[in-house]
Design a protein around this motif. Structure first.
Motif, PDB file in Angstrom:
ATOM      1  N   ARG A 229      -1.875   0.665  -4.086  1.00  0.00           N
ATOM      2  CA  ARG A 229      -1.656   1.297  -2.782  1.00  0.00           C
ATOM      3  C   ARG A 229      -1.406   0.239  -1.706  1.00  0.00           C
ATOM      4  NH1 ARG A 229      -6.277   4.233  -2.413  1.00  0.00           N
ATOM      5  NH2 ARG A 229      -5.490   5.881  -3.748  1.00  0.00           N
ATOM      6  N   LYS A 230      -2.103  -0.889  -1.809  1.00  0.00           N
ATOM      7  CA  LYS A 230      -1.910  -1.986  -0.843  1.00  0.00           C
ATOM      8  C   LYS A 230      -0.502  -2.568  -0.975  1.00  0.00           C
ATOM      9  CE  LYS A 230      -3.543  -5.001   2.202  1.00  0.00           C
ATOM     10  NZ  LYS A 230      -2.400  -5.899   2.349  1.00  0.00           N
ATOM     11  N   ARG A 231      -0.006  -2.679  -2.206  1.00  0.00           N
ATOM     12  CA  ARG A 231       1.358  -3.187  -2.406  1.00  0.00           C
ATOM     13  C   ARG A 231       2.381  -2.233  -1.792  1.00  0.00           C
ATOM     14  NH1 ARG A 231       1.372  -5.220  -8.767  1.00  0.00           N
ATOM     15  NH2 ARG A 231      -0.502  -6.520  -8.627  1.00  0.00           N
ATOM     16  N   LEU A 232       2.125  -0.945  -1.921  1.00  0.00           N
ATOM     17  CA  LEU A 232       3.009   0.060  -1.322  1.00  0.00           C
ATOM     18  C   LEU A 232       3.016  -0.102   0.197  1.00  0.00           C
ATOM     19  CD1 LEU A 232       4.689   2.670  -1.298  1.00  0.00           C
ATOM     20  CD2 LEU A 232       2.547   3.961  -1.432  1.00  0.00           C
ATOM     21  N   LEU A 233       1.838  -0.237   0.776  1.00  0.00           N
ATOM     22  CA  LEU A 233       1.716  -0.424   2.218  1.00  0.00           C
ATOM     23  C   LEU A 233       2.493  -1.655   2.682  1.00  0.00           C
ATOM     24  CD1 LEU A 233       0.272   0.223   4.986  1.00  0.00           C
ATOM     25  CD2 LEU A 233      -1.546  -1.317   4.199  1.00  0.00           C
ATOM     26  N   ASP A 234       2.301  -2.777   1.992  1.00  0.00           N
ATOM     27  CA  ASP A 234       2.952  -4.033   2.372  1.00  0.00           C
ATOM     28  C   ASP A 234       4.472  -3.920   2.289  1.00  0.00           C
ATOM     29  OD1 ASP A 234       0.485  -5.149   2.811  1.00  0.00           O
ATOM     30  OD2 ASP A 234       0.379  -6.175   0.875  1.00  0.00           O
ATOM     31  N   ALA A 235       4.962  -3.238   1.241  1.00  0.00           N
ATOM     32  CA  ALA A 235       6.406  -3.101   1.066  1.00  0.00           C
ATOM     33  C   ALA A 235       7.018  -2.287   2.190  1.00  0.00           C
ATOM     34  CB  ALA A 235       6.714  -2.449  -0.285  1.00  0.00           C
ATOM     35  N   ILE A 236       6.330  -1.235   2.611  1.00  0.00           N
ATOM     36  CA  ILE A 236       6.852  -0.389   3.696  1.00  0.00           C
ATOM     37  C   ILE A 236       6.844  -1.143   5.014  1.00  0.00           C
ATOM     38  CG2 ILE A 236       6.406   1.678   5.074  1.00  0.00           C
ATOM     39  CD1 ILE A 236       5.317   2.997   2.520  1.00  0.00           C
ATOM     40  N   ILE A 237       5.708  -1.757   5.340  1.00  0.00           N
ATOM     41  CA  ILE A 237       5.571  -2.438   6.629  1.00  0.00           C
ATOM     42  C   ILE A 237       6.499  -3.641   6.743  1.00  0.00           C
ATOM     43  CG2 ILE A 237       3.949  -3.800   8.023  1.00  0.00           C
ATOM     44  CD1 ILE A 237       1.776  -1.854   7.283  1.00  0.00           C
ATOM     45  N   SER A 238       6.794  -4.278   5.601  1.00  0.00           N
ATOM     46  CA  SER A 238       7.711  -5.430   5.626  1.00  0.00           C
ATOM     47  C   SER A 238       9.174  -5.001   5.574  1.00  0.00           C
ATOM     48  CB  SER A 238       7.403  -6.378   4.461  1.00  0.00           C
ATOM     49  OG  SER A 238       7.567  -5.717   3.211  1.00  0.00           O
ATOM     50  N   GLY A 239       9.409  -3.667   5.547  1.00  0.00           N
ATOM     51  CA  GLY A 239      10.782  -3.157   5.605  1.00  0.00           C
ATOM     52  C   GLY A 239      11.612  -3.431   4.368  1.00  0.00           C
ATOM     53  N   GLN A 240      11.015  -3.234   3.179  1.00  0.00           N
ATOM     54  CA  GLN A 240      11.732  -3.468   1.914  1.00  0.00           C
ATOM     55  C   GLN A 240      11.816  -2.151   1.126  1.00  0.00           C
ATOM     56  OE1 GLN A 240      10.698  -7.274  -0.142  1.00  0.00           O
ATOM     57  NE2 GLN A 240       9.102  -7.437   1.423  1.00  0.00           N
ATOM     58  N   PRO A 241      12.880  -1.372   1.342  1.00  0.00           N
ATOM     59  CA  PRO A 241      12.992  -0.034   0.738  1.00  0.00           C
ATOM     60  C   PRO A 241      12.891  -0.022  -0.785  1.00  0.00           C
ATOM     61  CG  PRO A 241      14.644  -0.323   2.450  1.00  0.00           C
ATOM     62  CD  PRO A 241      14.018  -1.659   2.238  1.00  0.00           C
ATOM     63  N   GLN A 242      13.628  -0.879  -1.464  1.00  0.00           N
ATOM     64  CA  GLN A 242      13.615  -0.882  -2.927  1.00  0.00           C
ATOM     65  C   GLN A 242      12.242  -1.246  -3.457  1.00  0.00           C
ATOM     66  OE1 GLN A 242      15.741   0.190  -4.987  1.00  0.00           O
ATOM     67  NE2 GLN A 242      17.680   0.302  -3.880  1.00  0.00           N
ATOM     68  N   ARG A 243      11.623  -2.224  -2.831  1.00  0.00           N
ATOM     69  CA  ARG A 243      10.282  -2.632  -3.258  1.00  0.00           C
ATOM     70  C   ARG A 243       9.280  -1.510  -3.009  1.00  0.00           C
ATOM     71  NH1 ARG A 243       6.720  -6.747  -0.047  1.00  0.00           N
ATOM     72  NH2 ARG A 243       4.798  -6.627  -1.235  1.00  0.00           N
ATOM     73  N   ALA A 244       9.443  -0.784  -1.886  1.00  0.00           N
ATOM     74  CA  ALA A 244       8.543   0.323  -1.569  1.00  0.00           C
ATOM     75  C   ALA A 244       8.687   1.439  -2.594  1.00  0.00           C
ATOM     76  CB  ALA A 244       8.839   0.847  -0.159  1.00  0.00           C
ATOM     77  N   TRP A 245       9.931   1.768  -2.952  1.00  0.00           N
ATOM     78  CA  TRP A 245      10.185   2.796  -3.967  1.00  0.00           C
ATOM     79  C   TRP A 245       9.518   2.404  -5.286  1.00  0.00           C
ATOM     80  CZ3 TRP A 245      14.230   6.851  -3.585  1.00  0.00           C
ATOM     81  CH2 TRP A 245      14.335   7.612  -4.744  1.00  0.00           C
ATOM     82  N   GLY A 246       9.726   1.155  -5.694  1.00  0.00           N
ATOM     83  CA  GLY A 246       9.140   0.683  -6.945  1.00  0.00           C
ATOM     84  C   GLY A 246       7.628   0.687  -6.918  1.00  0.00           C
ATOM     85  N   ALA A 247       7.044   0.298  -5.786  1.00  0.00           N
ATOM     86  CA  ALA A 247       5.581   0.270  -5.664  1.00  0.00           C
ATOM     87  C   ALA A 247       5.009   1.682  -5.782  1.00  0.00           C
ATOM     88  CB  ALA A 247       5.183  -0.351  -4.328  1.00  0.00           C
ATOM     89  N   SER A 248       5.692   2.657  -5.184  1.00  0.00           N
ATOM     90  CA  SER A 248       5.247   4.046  -5.268  1.00  0.00           C
ATOM     91  C   SER A 248       5.270   4.532  -6.712  1.00  0.00           C
ATOM     92  CB  SER A 248       6.138   4.936  -4.393  1.00  0.00           C
ATOM     93  OG  SER A 248       5.790   6.296  -4.553  1.00  0.00           O
ATOM     94  N   HIS A 249       6.351   4.244  -7.425  1.00  0.00           N
ATOM     95  CA  HIS A 249       6.471   4.701  -8.809  1.00  0.00           C
ATOM     96  C   HIS A 249       5.460   4.019  -9.722  1.00  0.00           C
ATOM     97  CE1 HIS A 249       9.828   7.512  -8.853  1.00  0.00           C
ATOM     98  NE2 HIS A 249      10.388   6.782  -7.904  1.00  0.00           N
ATOM     99  N   ARG A 250       5.252   2.714  -9.544  1.00  0.00           N
ATOM    100  CA  ARG A 250       4.284   2.006 -10.395  1.00  0.00           C
ATOM    101  C   ARG A 250       2.875   2.529 -10.165  1.00  0.00           C
ATOM    102  NH1 ARG A 250       7.986  -2.147  -9.507  1.00  0.00           N
ATOM    103  NH2 ARG A 250       7.034  -2.753  -7.529  1.00  0.00           N
ATOM    104  N   HIS A 251       2.562   2.854  -8.917  1.00  0.00           N
ATOM    105  CA  HIS A 251       1.249   3.393  -8.579  1.00  0.00           C
ATOM    106  C   HIS A 251       1.000   4.723  -9.296  1.00  0.00           C
ATOM    107  CE1 HIS A 251      -1.281   5.606  -5.333  1.00  0.00           C
ATOM    108  NE2 HIS A 251      -2.075   5.070  -6.220  1.00  0.00           N
ATOM    109  N   LEU A 252       1.949   5.657  -9.171  1.00  0.00           N
ATOM    110  CA  LEU A 252       1.779   6.976  -9.780  1.00  0.00           C
ATOM    111  C   LEU A 252       1.888   6.923 -11.298  1.00  0.00           C
ATOM    112  CD1 LEU A 252       3.765   9.097  -7.178  1.00  0.00           C
ATOM    113  CD2 LEU A 252       1.295   9.085  -7.530  1.00  0.00           C
TER     114      LEU A 252
END
Length: 258
Positions: A206-229
């Protein structure tokens, strides 16, 4: 011989229609939430810089469209029934069905992945501050040792991400399914409690997802969400298989004892 067509004068929009459109936009984008009380007419008229009769006419039009309700002596509220078409008794059945819980996880892969992607792409500093605040609230809820409270905090975190996506459909769809999604999260937390060692990993995802969103990295955010779930789904499937094996063993033992 050609004739010149006379230009028709542009019809000026009626002031009440302009106000109505602005209020509808606020409802659509989530600035005004279902059940939320509108400011008093005096304040709204000042906010829109219009006369109170024009404002009152706009509100009457919203009331006709069932977007707001007026309570005698209590003010005007955004209707709670805007999304009633999605509040189906079938949702209650889904919340009690084990297979539906996995179906819901798959649904979350889609909606949470998309919202994370667009939140990282379109989110503002104010959005990111709200997401960070909701993320911190999860930790506070965990101190209470109450899975329902924690589930609500997790849902509010994801709802903040949906709001930051600036996609009205994603936001309202997630909000309309709040009870079902919170119930899914709570059931998952209750089941995962059998494996307390994995909670630290979920927090890290969840922290990786947060960091990816706040740092403005869409692809990384998408990947972090999928890996989490995907991680949650994998653990739940393993626990489900273990429970099935245990139930079969218990049935065999009972037959042996007979």
């Amino acid at each position: 011989m050609t004739t010149t067509r006379l230009k028709q004068p542009l019809k000026q929009a009626k002031l009440s229609d302009v106000i109505q459109s602005q209020l509808e936009t606020m409802i659509l984008e989530g600035s005004l939430l279902p059940g939320e009380k509108l400011p008093p007419e005096r304040e709204l008229a000042k906010q829109f810089d219009v006369s109170r009769p024009s404002l009152r006419e706009a509100i009457q039009k919203l009331e006709t469209k069932n977007l707001v309700v007026r309570k005698q002596g209590g003010g005007t509220f955004v209707s709670n029934n805007i999304l009633s078409g999605l509040s189906d008794p079938l949702f209650e059945l889904m919340s009690k069905n084990n297979e539906s819980q996995f179906d819901l996880l798959e649904f979350r892969h889609g909606i949470e992945g998309m919202s994370a992607y667009y939140a990282a792409m379109r989110g503002t500093e104010a959005d990111f501050t709200e997401i960070q605040s909701k993320h911190d609230n999860i930790g506070n809820a965990q101190l209470e040792d109450d899975y329902h409270l924690e589930a609500k905090a997790v849902f509010e975190f994801y709802l903040a991400i949906c709001a930051a996506s600036h996609n009205a459909i994603i936001l309202h769809l997630a909000r309309s399914m709040s009870s079902l999604l919170i119930d899914n999260i709570e059931q998952n937390l209750t089941t995962l409690a059998k494996r307390p060692d994995i909670f630290a990993r979920i927090t890290d995802y969840r922290k990786r997802l947060l960091d990816a969103i706040i740092s403005g990295q869409p692809q990384r955010a998408w990947g972090a969400s999928h890996r989490h779930l995907a991680f949650i789904e994998e653990v739940l499937l393993k626990l489900s298989q273990e429970n099935s094996r245990m139930e079969r063993s218990m049935r065999r033992m009972q037959r042996t004892e007979l």
